[in-house]
Write an enzyme that holds these catalytic residues in place. Structure first.
Site: not given
Ligand SMILES: *Cc1c(COP(=O)(O)O)cnc(C)c1O
Length: 379
Positions: A46, A98, A170
């Protein structure tokens, strides 16, 4: 070294035990110690795992960052970032984001006393208006999902710095190939590596990249304490995906441009949202901070009924109707009922996310075949 070379060689050392050129999948939960506390840097999987370690380094290098941290999903990575905060702290987030991140913020973290302001970040100056003494984090996504809005990362980062607030981007939609937020002044980059970085729709994975050592230590503490870590098999797949990110992204961009332009010319299509168009509201910012415009786009039909959209969504043969994005194969989706169903309808409409909006993730197939498929479906 240039990015294309770094993506292939970054973080990878031949396996010390065997010389294997590819980092092996260290499928083990624990590591034998010579005597108490004397070990080779690995105690329990972990906390550390050699496959994950190689991937974390490679991801850091891909974003021109110092430290990478991997998580079981993009959502788990976002979750870890918000866990840096305490009750009473405030976050300013882009209102077009998202759906799962919006759900995480509003349904999980608001309960723990963290306050979120969702604002339009098209104009970076808007951000200043919401900063107060409790503001700890600014969160943005660019290009946004699914409206393809662009935030000026450098401009928002300047505001964040001035107020000693952390800024997180992001970067899932752009991928490290098209945009590197740390270079533009952001403190934290988060990815759903499930998408472009992995690129083959075969694993769910998330990562965070930072430059600051203290921030890395705090996030590593959360990663280990909360335990949302990826297994070594998934780390191996993501590491393999990363090695071809640049060639895949080049084709995603080429195909994206052809299809966005074709859609725009189609008499049945109304609006096309793609940040490569010169009349896109923040095209100049996209041009400044991105190396290309990517393969994500959304569009509406002149017939704006949900039925008309549903007909297109269920008629394509090459574009598969599915959530997710960024894989080699093209996908078509309906944000209002799929990826963004967790955002209340009034909130969606405020951002232009109408019920008839269709989102495309353009894959790396032959663009003419993809256009034929859309042409047949749009009819
Ligand atoms: C898919 C996505 C997420 C979440 O990611 P997961 O791997 O599905 O948990 C976050 N931000 C964006 C822009 C995404 O497209």
């Amino acid at each position: 070294m240039k990015l294309d070379t770094k993506l292939i060689h970054g973080g990878a050392e031949p396996d010390p035990a065997t010389g294997a050129i590819m980092t092996p999948i260290y499928q083990t939960s624990t590591f034998v110690q010579e005597s108490p506390g004397v070990h080779k840097g690995y105690e329990y999987a972990r906390t550390q795992n050699p496959t994950r370690h190689a991937l974390q380094n490679a991801l850091a290098i891909s974003e021109n960052g110092k430290y990478g941290l991997c998580f079981a999903s993009g959502s788990a990575a976002s979750d870890a970032i918000i866990k840096l905060l305490s009750p009473g702290d405030e976050v300013i987030a882009a209102n077009d984001m998202y759906g799962g991140t919006y759900r995480l913020f509003t349904k999980i973290f608001e309960k723990y006393g963290i306050k979120f302001h969702f604002i339009n970040m098209l104009d970076a100056n808007e951000v200043s208006k919401f900063i107060n003494k409790n503001t700890k984090l600014i969160w943005t996504e660019t290009p946004t999902n699914p409206m393809m809005n662009i935030t000026d990362i450098g401009a928002v980062a300047d505001i964040a710095k001035k107020h000693h607030v952390l800024m997180c981007v992001d970067n899932t939609f752009a991928s490290p190939y098209l945009q590197n937020p740390l270079n533009l002044g952001a403190d934290i980059v988060v990815h759903s590596a499930t998408k472009y970085i992995g690129g083959h729709s075969d694993s769910v994975h998330g990562c965070i990249i930072v430059n600051d050592e203290k921030l890395r230590d705090q996030l590593a503490f959360i990663q280990n304490s909360c335990g949302a870590v990826p297994g070594p098999q998934d780390c191996f797949l993501i590491l393999r995906g990363l090695k071809t990110l640049h060639v895949r992204m080049q084709r995603h961009c080429e195909n994206g441009e052809k299809i966005a332009k074709w859609l725009r010319e189609n008499p049945k299509v109304d609006k096309v949202y793609w940040c490569g168009f010169e009349d896109h509201p923040n095209h100049n910012v996209a041009k400044k901070q991105m190396r290309g415009f990517g393969g994500m786009m959304s569009f509406t039909l002149k017939d704006d009924s949900v039925e008309a959209a549903k007909k297109v969504l269920s008629s394509t043969k090459l574009f598969s109707l599915a959530e997710s994005l960024g894989g080699v194969e093209s996908l078509i989706g309906h944000p209002a009922t799929m990826t963004h169903a967790s955002i209340p309808r009034e909130e969606r409409l405020k951002n232009g996310l109408v019920d008839s909006l269709i989102r495309l993730s353009i894959g790396i197939e032959d663009a003419d075949d993809l256009i034929d498929d859309l042409n047949n479906a749009i009819g």
